[in-house]
Design an enzyme around this catalytic site. Structure first.
Site, PDB file in Angstrom:
ATOM      1  N   CYS A 116       0.802  -1.242   0.000  1.00 18.81           N
ATOM      2  CA  CYS A 116       0.000   0.000   0.000  1.00 18.81           C
ATOM      3  C   CYS A 116       0.827   1.281   0.000  1.00 18.81           C
ATOM      4  O   CYS A 116       0.376   2.276  -0.564  1.00 18.81           O
ATOM      5  CB  CYS A 116      -0.971  -0.017   1.160  1.00 18.81           C
ATOM      6  SG  CYS A 116      -2.125  -1.390   0.997  1.00 18.81           S
ATOM      7  N   HIS A 258      -3.242   6.197   4.612  1.00 21.35           N
ATOM      8  CA  HIS A 258      -3.754   5.076   3.830  1.00 21.35           C
ATOM      9  C   HIS A 258      -5.171   4.741   4.308  1.00 21.35           C
ATOM     10  O   HIS A 258      -5.439   4.721   5.512  1.00 21.35           O
ATOM     11  CB  HIS A 258      -2.810   3.889   4.022  1.00 21.35           C
ATOM     12  CG  HIS A 258      -3.258   2.652   3.321  1.00 21.35           C
ATOM     13  ND1 HIS A 258      -3.811   2.680   2.069  1.00 21.35           N
ATOM     14  CD2 HIS A 258      -3.232   1.339   3.698  1.00 21.35           C
ATOM     15  CE1 HIS A 258      -4.117   1.451   1.710  1.00 21.35           C
ATOM     16  NE2 HIS A 258      -3.778   0.620   2.674  1.00 21.35           N
ATOM     17  N   ASN A 288     -10.338   0.062   0.253  1.00 18.70           N
ATOM     18  CA  ASN A 288      -8.873   0.082   0.235  1.00 18.70           C
ATOM     19  C   ASN A 288      -8.383  -0.165  -1.198  1.00 18.70           C
ATOM     20  O   ASN A 288      -8.493  -1.276  -1.713  1.00 18.70           O
ATOM     21  CB  ASN A 288      -8.348  -1.007   1.184  1.00 18.70           C
ATOM     22  CG  ASN A 288      -6.834  -1.048   1.252  1.00 18.70           C
ATOM     23  OD1 ASN A 288      -6.149  -0.398   0.467  1.00 18.70           O
ATOM     24  ND2 ASN A 288      -6.310  -1.828   2.184  1.00 18.70           N
TER      25      ASN A 288
HETATM   26  N1  ACO Z   1     -18.526 -10.029   7.379  1.00 18.77           N
HETATM   27  C1  ACO Z   1     -19.005 -10.534   8.526  1.00 18.77           C
HETATM   28  N2  ACO Z   1     -18.214 -11.077   9.475  1.00 18.77           N
HETATM   29  C2  ACO Z   1     -16.887 -11.082   9.235  1.00 18.77           C
HETATM   30  C3  ACO Z   1     -16.341 -10.577   8.046  1.00 18.77           C
HETATM   31  C4  ACO Z   1     -17.214 -10.035   7.097  1.00 18.77           C
HETATM   32  N3  ACO Z   1     -16.792  -9.505   5.945  1.00 18.77           N
HETATM   33  N4  ACO Z   1     -14.998 -10.723   8.088  1.00 18.77           N
HETATM   34  C5  ACO Z   1     -14.712 -11.307   9.253  1.00 18.77           C
HETATM   35  N5  ACO Z   1     -15.845 -11.536   9.957  1.00 18.77           N
HETATM   36  C6  ACO Z   1     -16.001 -12.144  11.260  1.00 18.77           C
HETATM   37  C7  ACO Z   1     -14.880 -13.085  11.600  1.00 18.77           C
HETATM   38  O1  ACO Z   1     -15.076 -14.349  11.029  1.00 18.77           O
HETATM   39  C8  ACO Z   1     -14.947 -13.108  13.096  1.00 18.77           C
HETATM   40  O2  ACO Z   1     -15.958 -13.989  13.470  1.00 18.77           O
HETATM   41  P1  ACO Z   1     -15.779 -14.954  14.757  1.00 18.77           P
HETATM   42  O3  ACO Z   1     -15.591 -14.040  15.913  1.00 18.77           O
HETATM   43  O4  ACO Z   1     -17.040 -15.743  14.782  1.00 18.77           O
HETATM   44  O5  ACO Z   1     -14.542 -15.749  14.455  1.00 18.77           O
HETATM   45  C9  ACO Z   1     -15.402 -11.692  13.461  1.00 18.77           C
HETATM   46  O6  ACO Z   1     -15.965 -11.143  12.262  1.00 18.77           O
HETATM   47  C10 ACO Z   1     -14.286 -10.797  13.942  1.00 18.77           C
HETATM   48  O7  ACO Z   1     -13.194 -10.930  13.064  1.00 18.77           O
HETATM   49  P2  ACO Z   1     -11.897 -10.087  13.263  1.00 18.77           P
HETATM   50  O8  ACO Z   1     -10.896 -10.490  12.225  1.00 18.77           O
HETATM   51  O9  ACO Z   1     -11.479 -10.130  14.704  1.00 18.77           O
HETATM   52  O10 ACO Z   1     -12.462  -8.630  12.944  1.00 18.77           O
HETATM   53  P3  ACO Z   1     -11.711  -7.266  13.090  1.00 18.77           P
HETATM   54  O11 ACO Z   1     -12.509  -6.375  13.916  1.00 18.77           O
HETATM   55  O12 ACO Z   1     -10.258  -7.416  13.425  1.00 18.77           O
HETATM   56  O13 ACO Z   1     -11.765  -6.691  11.605  1.00 18.77           O
HETATM   57  C11 ACO Z   1     -10.414  -6.449   9.657  1.00 18.77           C
HETATM   58  C12 ACO Z   1     -11.150  -7.428  10.545  1.00 18.77           C
HETATM   59  C13 ACO Z   1     -11.413  -5.478   9.074  1.00 18.77           C
HETATM   60  C14 ACO Z   1      -9.733  -7.235   8.555  1.00 18.77           C
HETATM   61  C15 ACO Z   1      -9.363  -5.664  10.498  1.00 18.77           C
HETATM   62  O14 ACO Z   1      -8.604  -6.561  11.271  1.00 18.77           O
HETATM   63  C16 ACO Z   1      -8.446  -4.843   9.650  1.00 18.77           C
HETATM   64  O15 ACO Z   1      -8.844  -3.894   8.997  1.00 18.77           O
HETATM   65  N6  ACO Z   1      -7.118  -5.161   9.646  1.00 18.77           N
HETATM   66  C17 ACO Z   1      -6.161  -4.447   8.852  1.00 18.77           C
HETATM   67  C18 ACO Z   1      -6.178  -5.016   7.494  1.00 18.77           C
HETATM   68  C19 ACO Z   1      -5.470  -4.129   6.521  1.00 18.77           C
HETATM   69  O16 ACO Z   1      -5.282  -2.965   6.755  1.00 18.77           O
HETATM   70  N7  ACO Z   1      -5.114  -4.691   5.379  1.00 18.77           N
HETATM   71  C20 ACO Z   1      -4.550  -3.949   4.326  1.00 18.77           C
HETATM   72  C21 ACO Z   1      -3.104  -3.830   4.471  1.00 18.77           C
HETATM   73  S1  ACO Z   1      -2.495  -2.755   3.284  1.00 18.77           S
HETATM   74  C22 ACO Z   1      -1.961  -3.574   1.877  1.00 18.77           C
HETATM   75  O17 ACO Z   1      -0.784  -3.711   1.661  1.00 18.77           O
HETATM   76  C23 ACO Z   1      -2.967  -4.078   0.875  1.00 18.77           C
END
Ligand code: ACO
Length: 331
Positions: A116, A258, A288
């Site tokens: 990113c 970002h 994103n």
């Molecule tokens: N819809 C519904 N439920 C979902 C979804 C979805 N799309 N995705 C995950 N869940 C569920 C999970 O299965 C989990 O369920 P469980 O508790 O029954 O196991 C629950 O939601 C919580 O999951 P978490 O992963 O703990 O959710 P979190 O609040 O951490 O959010 C997220 C996940 C949005 C991915 C967050 O961690 C995040 O934004 N991380 C950073 C990711 C990022 O920035 N990536 C890009 C990097 S930059 C690049 O180089 C491309």
């Protein structure tokens, strides 16, 4: 080395594909819902490129607008750097394809793979070309078509990304210019290289029937771990740039980070103790777009009249690698 010149951002442009994929559309594809996506990420919709479009197509459209915005012609460009992890091909570079489409040649054109922060990395390099006199007008692009490498059966990743391109022209500044690229910091911590990865398609795991069947050509991510590292790495990078220039966060007019998750942006803003009104956010519309988020939001904020000439803008990003970086400009 003593810098002979200063650099400035002289033009910006963006291109977003027309097709919109909303959270409600995603509800029909995968086990997710609008409420979860909005509250956990801040995203409502994202753009999706046509099957026929590749990175160079989006990049070219943004580039044409940026060149015109700078009051230049393509022939004035003497460096092209494209930040992307979804290039048209593994090789040749997308930069070379954009160069051909612009009808120009015989100067450096290359891609940067830095996740990113690709556009921040590319800007950091362009800044040095300009400052040493090696280039006069650099075309710096962030472009991504992540929807092409998403697994739409994996709700952990497929809701998060969109397609788009942002382009900037970095030019040699005149002594009378108020605009200036003040500083840039880029860094990486490769110990986290496996947190965000496209496992197959490279020399580690060339394409095979199995790699396709096991969906190893798509984005694989450990979101929770990245979340914590994101805030820390962007904070450290911003802090490095501010301290190096004896600047207090209060002097920053705009923080443009970002756009990966609204909660990450909010957490960084709180840690930096910056006024909420100074933080630029457009994640709800485009999700994103990886290396394109910052140049897209920069162009949008300038054209909307938010960012004005003379404003101090601090940009920061993090991503696959794990990479991070910041760019401080007086626009
Ligand atoms: N819809 C519904 N439920 C979902 C979804 C979805 N799309 N995705 C995950 N869940 C569920 C999970 O299965 C989990 O369920 P469980 O508790 O029954 O196991 C629950 O939601 C919580 O999951 P978490 O992963 O703990 O959710 P979190 O609040 O951490 O959010 C997220 C996940 C949005 C991915 C967050 O961690 C995040 O934004 N991380 C950073 C990711 C990022 O920035 N990536 C890009 C990097 S930059 C690049 O180089 C491309």
């Amino acid at each position: 080395m003593v810098n002979r010149y200063y650099a400035k951002i002289s033009g910006t442009g963006r291109y977003l594909p027309e097709k919109i994929l909303t959270n409600f559309d995603l509800e029909k594809i995968v086990d997710t819902n609008d409420e979860w996506i909005r509250t956990r990420t801040g995203m409502s919709e994202r753009r999706v490129a046509e099957p026929s479009q590749a990175a160079s197509d989006l990049a070219y459209e943004a580039a044409v607008i940026a060149i015109e915005d700078a009051g230049l012609k393509p022939k004035d460009i003497d460096l092209i750097i494209v930040g992307t992890i979804t290039s048209d091909h593994a090789f040749p570079s997308t930069a070379c394809i954009v160069q051909k489409r612009l009808g120009i040649k015989n100067f450096p054109a290359f891609d940067i793979s830095a996740g990113c922060p690709g556009w921040i990395y590319a800007s950091n390099i362009a800044k040095q070309y300009i400052e040493t006199g090696a280039a006069k007008h650099a075309l710096v692009i962030g472009v991504e078509l992540l929807t092409k490498i998403l697994n739409y059966e994996d709700r952990n990743t497929c809701v998060l990304f969109g397609d788009g391109a942002g382009a900037t022209i970095m030019s040699r500044a005149e002594l009378t210019d108020i605009s200036k690229v003040i500083d840039s910091d880029i860094s990486a911590d490769g110990t986290y290289n496996d947190l965000l990865i496209q496992p197959a398609g490279g020399s580690r795991m060339p394409a095979s029937k199995e790699s396709v069947e096991n969906k190893l050509h798509s984005v694989h991510m450990e979101g929770n771990k990245i979340f914590k590292l994101a805030v820390k790495s962007m904070y450290n990078s911003c802090d490095t740039v501010l301290k190096r220039n004896n600047l207090d966060v209060k002097s920053i007019d705009w923080l443009l980070t970002h756009q990966a998750n609204l909660r990450i942006i909010d957490a960084l803003g709180r840690k930096m103790k910056i006024d909420k009104e100074k933080v630029i956010i457009n994640i709800e519309k485009y999700a994103n777009t990886s290396s394109a988020t910052i140049p897209i939001a920069l162009d949008e904020a300038i054209r909307d009249g938010k960012i004005r000439r003379g404003d101090l803008v601090l940009m920061s990003s993090f991503g696959a690698g794990l990479t991070s970086g910041s760019l401080l400009i007086r626009y």
